[in-house]
Design a protein around this motif. Structure first.
Motif, PDB file in Angstrom:
ATOM      1  N   PHE A  57       0.560  -1.662  -0.017  1.00  0.00           N
ATOM      2  CA  PHE A  57      -0.147  -0.070   0.193  1.00  0.00           C
ATOM      3  C   PHE A  57       0.671   1.339   0.035  1.00  0.00           C
ATOM      4  N   TRP A  58       0.283   2.229  -0.396  1.00  0.00           N
ATOM      5  CA  TRP A  58       0.268   3.599  -0.265  1.00  0.00           C
ATOM      6  C   TRP A  58      -0.474   4.730   0.091  1.00  0.00           C
ATOM      7  N   PRO A  59      -0.152   5.011   1.072  1.00  0.00           N
ATOM      8  CA  PRO A  59       0.918   5.408   1.660  1.00  0.00           C
ATOM      9  C   PRO A  59       0.528   3.969   2.606  1.00  0.00           C
ATOM     10  N   GLU A  60       2.179   3.217   2.885  1.00  0.00           N
ATOM     11  CA  GLU A  60       2.011   2.044   3.734  1.00  0.00           C
ATOM     12  C   GLU A  60       1.487   1.992   5.710  1.00  0.00           C
ATOM     13  N   PRO A  61      -0.713   1.148   5.775  1.00  0.00           N
ATOM     14  CA  PRO A  61      -0.516   1.706   6.727  1.00  0.00           C
ATOM     15  C   PRO A  61       0.157   1.022   7.993  1.00  0.00           C
ATOM     16  N   LYS A  62      -0.436   0.894   9.414  1.00  0.00           N
ATOM     17  CA  LYS A  62      -0.021   0.756  10.171  1.00  0.00           C
ATOM     18  C   LYS A  62      -0.644  -0.414  10.825  1.00  0.00           C
ATOM     19  N   ILE A  63      -1.468  -1.163  10.307  1.00  0.00           N
ATOM     20  CA  ILE A  63      -2.447  -2.581  10.656  1.00  0.00           C
ATOM     21  C   ILE A  63      -2.940  -3.585   9.535  1.00  0.00           C
ATOM     22  N   GLU A  64      -2.397  -4.784   9.586  1.00  0.00           N
ATOM     23  CA  GLU A  64      -2.465  -5.738   9.338  1.00  0.00           C
ATOM     24  C   GLU A  64      -3.696  -4.911   7.779  1.00  0.00           C
ATOM     25  N   SER A  65      -4.141  -5.839   6.950  1.00  0.00           N
ATOM     26  CA  SER A  65      -5.077  -6.405   6.117  1.00  0.00           C
ATOM     27  C   SER A  65      -5.216  -8.004   5.641  1.00  0.00           C
ATOM     28  N   GLY A  66      -6.606  -8.183   6.050  1.00  0.00           N
ATOM     29  CA  GLY A  66      -7.108  -9.778   5.596  1.00  0.00           C
ATOM     30  C   GLY A  66      -8.260  -9.741   4.118  1.00  0.00           C
ATOM     31  N   LEU A  67      -8.223 -10.759   3.478  1.00  0.00           N
ATOM     32  CA  LEU A  67      -9.443 -10.796   2.655  1.00  0.00           C
ATOM     33  C   LEU A  67     -10.067 -11.675   3.613  1.00  0.00           C
ATOM     34  N   VAL A  68     -11.693 -11.043   3.034  1.00  0.00           N
ATOM     35  CA  VAL A  68     -12.788 -11.894   3.913  1.00  0.00           C
ATOM     36  C   VAL A  68     -13.250 -12.302   1.872  1.00  0.00           C
ATOM     37  N   ARG A  69     -14.380 -13.664   2.705  1.00  0.00           N
ATOM     38  CA  ARG A  69     -15.245 -14.466   1.374  1.00  0.00           C
ATOM     39  C   ARG A  69     -16.627 -14.531   1.631  1.00  0.00           C
ATOM     40  N   ILE A  70     -17.616 -13.863   1.371  1.00  0.00           N
ATOM     41  CA  ILE A  70     -18.878 -14.017   1.804  1.00  0.00           C
ATOM     42  C   ILE A  70     -19.312 -14.794   0.516  1.00  0.00           C
ATOM     43  N   ASP A  71     -20.398 -15.512   0.391  1.00  0.00           N
ATOM     44  CA  ASP A  71     -20.802 -16.142  -0.612  1.00  0.00           C
ATOM     45  C   ASP A  71     -22.896 -16.668  -0.009  1.00  0.00           C
ATOM     46  N   ARG A  72     -23.417 -15.701  -0.234  1.00  0.00           N
ATOM     47  CA  ARG A  72     -24.853 -15.833  -0.552  1.00  0.00           C
ATOM     48  C   ARG A  72     -25.153 -16.746  -0.198  1.00  0.00           C
ATOM     49  N   PHE A  73     -26.483 -17.236   0.440  1.00  0.00           N
ATOM     50  CA  PHE A  73     -27.332 -18.042   0.201  1.00  0.00           C
ATOM     51  C   PHE A  73     -27.303 -18.397  -0.990  1.00  0.00           C
ATOM     52  N   GLU A  74     -28.077 -19.549  -1.908  1.00  0.00           N
ATOM     53  CA  GLU A  74     -28.763 -20.013  -2.842  1.00  0.00           C
ATOM     54  C   GLU A  74     -29.750 -19.849  -3.106  1.00  0.00           C
ATOM     55  N   VAL A  75     -30.268 -20.569  -1.401  1.00  0.00           N
ATOM     56  CA  VAL A  75     -31.670 -20.786  -1.207  1.00  0.00           C
ATOM     57  C   VAL A  75     -32.069 -20.343   0.393  1.00  0.00           C
ATOM     58  N   PRO A  76     -32.421 -18.554   0.916  1.00  0.00           N
ATOM     59  CA  PRO A  76     -32.058 -18.248   2.194  1.00  0.00           C
ATOM     60  C   PRO A  76     -33.099 -19.137   2.780  1.00  0.00           C
ATOM     61  N   PRO A  77     -31.972 -19.652   4.566  1.00  0.00           N
ATOM     62  CA  PRO A  77     -32.939 -20.090   5.175  1.00  0.00           C
ATOM     63  C   PRO A  77     -33.746 -19.873   5.975  1.00  0.00           C
ATOM     64  N   TRP A  78     -33.972 -18.243   6.048  1.00  0.00           N
ATOM     65  CA  TRP A  78     -34.992 -17.666   6.257  1.00  0.00           C
ATOM     66  C   TRP A  78     -35.404 -16.038   5.572  1.00  0.00           C
ATOM     67  N   PRO A  79     -36.486 -15.583   6.122  1.00  0.00           N
ATOM     68  CA  PRO A  79     -37.062 -14.210   5.505  1.00  0.00           C
ATOM     69  C   PRO A  79     -35.351 -13.356   5.022  1.00  0.00           C
ATOM     70  N   ILE A  80     -35.627 -12.971   4.173  1.00  0.00           N
ATOM     71  CA  ILE A  80     -34.446 -11.323   4.080  1.00  0.00           C
ATOM     72  C   ILE A  80     -34.888 -10.589   3.773  1.00  0.00           C
ATOM     73  N   ASP A  81     -35.907  -9.968   3.602  1.00  0.00           N
ATOM     74  CA  ASP A  81     -36.866  -8.842   3.530  1.00  0.00           C
ATOM     75  C   ASP A  81     -36.479  -8.028   4.646  1.00  0.00           C
ATOM     76  N   ALA A  82     -36.688  -6.598   4.536  1.00  0.00           N
ATOM     77  CA  ALA A  82     -35.537  -5.283   4.844  1.00  0.00           C
ATOM     78  C   ALA A  82     -36.857  -5.779   6.654  1.00  0.00           C
ATOM     79  N   GLU A  83     -37.653  -5.896   6.621  1.00  0.00           N
ATOM     80  CA  GLU A  83     -38.289  -5.735   7.904  1.00  0.00           C
ATOM     81  C   GLU A  83     -38.346  -6.841   9.214  1.00  0.00           C
ATOM     82  N   HIS A  84     -38.031  -8.089   8.566  1.00  0.00           N
ATOM     83  CA  HIS A  84     -37.654  -9.097   9.033  1.00  0.00           C
ATOM     84  C   HIS A  84     -36.442  -8.797   9.480  1.00  0.00           C
ATOM     85  N   ARG A  85     -35.061  -8.070   8.744  1.00  0.00           N
ATOM     86  CA  ARG A  85     -33.498  -8.320   9.001  1.00  0.00           C
ATOM     87  C   ARG A  85     -33.240  -7.256  10.173  1.00  0.00           C
ATOM     88  N   ARG A  86     -34.426  -6.193   9.781  1.00  0.00           N
ATOM     89  CA  ARG A  86     -34.594  -5.143  11.374  1.00  0.00           C
ATOM     90  C   ARG A  86     -34.827  -5.955  12.448  1.00  0.00           C
TER      91      ARG A  86
END
Length: 297
Positions: free
Chosen positions: A201-230
């Motif tokens: 990196f430039w500028p070089e940060p003082k912290i380490e970095s990491g990679l995260v991967r998220i694979d969304r559920f193909e078939v959601p196991p629960w409702p994902i609408d905004a009200e339920h999520r809230r």
């Protein structure tokens, strides 16, 4: 020219090019925007490879900066929609791509917007994958906002602060398992996907970095609408606001009383004396779904 092309057509940005571009437009990396620009070609190619994106993908990139990752993505995918909050960077990016990969410049769209506010209506193509070096100070809220607002996103591969990466990918029972872990797992499977050194990196940060991967559920196991999520996220926030307390005590305010919290916990099949850090996302979903007592008369 054939529609297919080998990887490596784009001339990626090195340390000299990154500094030159920044100086040309008087761009000074700011802590407020969490700007650290990647200048290592191997790193951005690694990110693209780990993301698993292909020629069929439309990639949403947040905070493209000077275009290091953008150029590597354009080599591989159908289209990159880059969301940039900095007007100078947003204005310069198409020119950088045209200079360094003219045959790929038609695959880039730039949206001048805050990633915390961007909506599908502002994006010219429906994104299938999120690949980004997220601004570290807002990484988690940006990630959750994008997964909530863009249901077309099937995967995400993001670079964040290493500590945040660990928290996102933490499992129930871990000391670092908490709100980010549960909320990310609400949308899909989350895992650590590698580490990134500070020297790229430039500028070089003082912290380490990491990679995260998220694979969304193909078939959601629960409702994902905004009200339920809230509702689910409200329980999660309450459970970890006082993480040393039992759930019966920690959720008293959310439920209305300790006894009502206990009733709902038992109804959801959860030990009232347990703590929030042992519950997986499914347990929080069950708890949020328990109905309050009916009021007669």
């Amino acid at each position: 020219m054939s529609d297919s092309h080998p990887r490596g057509q784009a001339a990626l940005l090195g340390p000299a090019e990154v500094r030159s571009l920044a100086a040309e437009f008087d761009i000074r990396p700011t802590k407020q925007l969490g700007q650290n620009f990647v200048h290592d070609g191997n790193t951005v190619r690694k990110i693209v490879a780990v993301s698993g994106v292909t020629r069929d993908d439309v990639v949403l990139e947040v905070g493209p900066g000077l275009g290091s990752l953008t150029l590597a993505l354009l080599d591989v995918v159908e289209k990159v929609v880059a969301v940039e909050i900095d007007p100078k960077l947003a204005a310069r990016l198409p020119t950088t791509v045209a200079e360094r990969a003219p045959e790929l410049s038609g695959r880039l769209d730039v949206v001048l917007e805050d990633a915390m506010k961007v909506l599908p209506s502002q994006v010219p193509a429906e994104p299938t994958a999120l690949v980004a070096n997220l601004p570290y100070n807002v990484a988690v809220p940006v990630l959750l906002h994008l997964f909530a607002e863009f249901p077309s996103l099937r995967t995400a591969l993001v670079m964040v602060q290493a500590e945040v990466a660990d928290r996102l990918a933490a499992r129930p029972g871990s000391k670092i398992y908490g709100v980010p872990s549960v909320k990310a797992n609400f949308f899909g499977e989350v895992r650590r996907a590698g580490a990134v050194g500070r020297q790229v990196f430039w500028p070089e940060p003082k912290i380490e970095s990491g990679l995260v991967r998220i694979d969304r559920f193909e078939v959601p196991p629960w409702p994902i609408d905004a009200e339920h999520r809230r509702r689910v996220f409200a329980v999660v926030d309450a459970a970890f606001a006082q993480r040393r307390k039992t759930l019966r005590a920690a959720l008293a305010g959310w439920a209305g009383s300790p006894s009502e919290a206990e009733r709902r916990l038992v109804a959801a099949g959860i030990d009232p004396t347990a703590r929030g850090e042992v519950l997986d996302a499914a347990a929080f979903v069950r708890l949020a779904s328990v109905q309050p007592p009916s009021v007669s008369g």
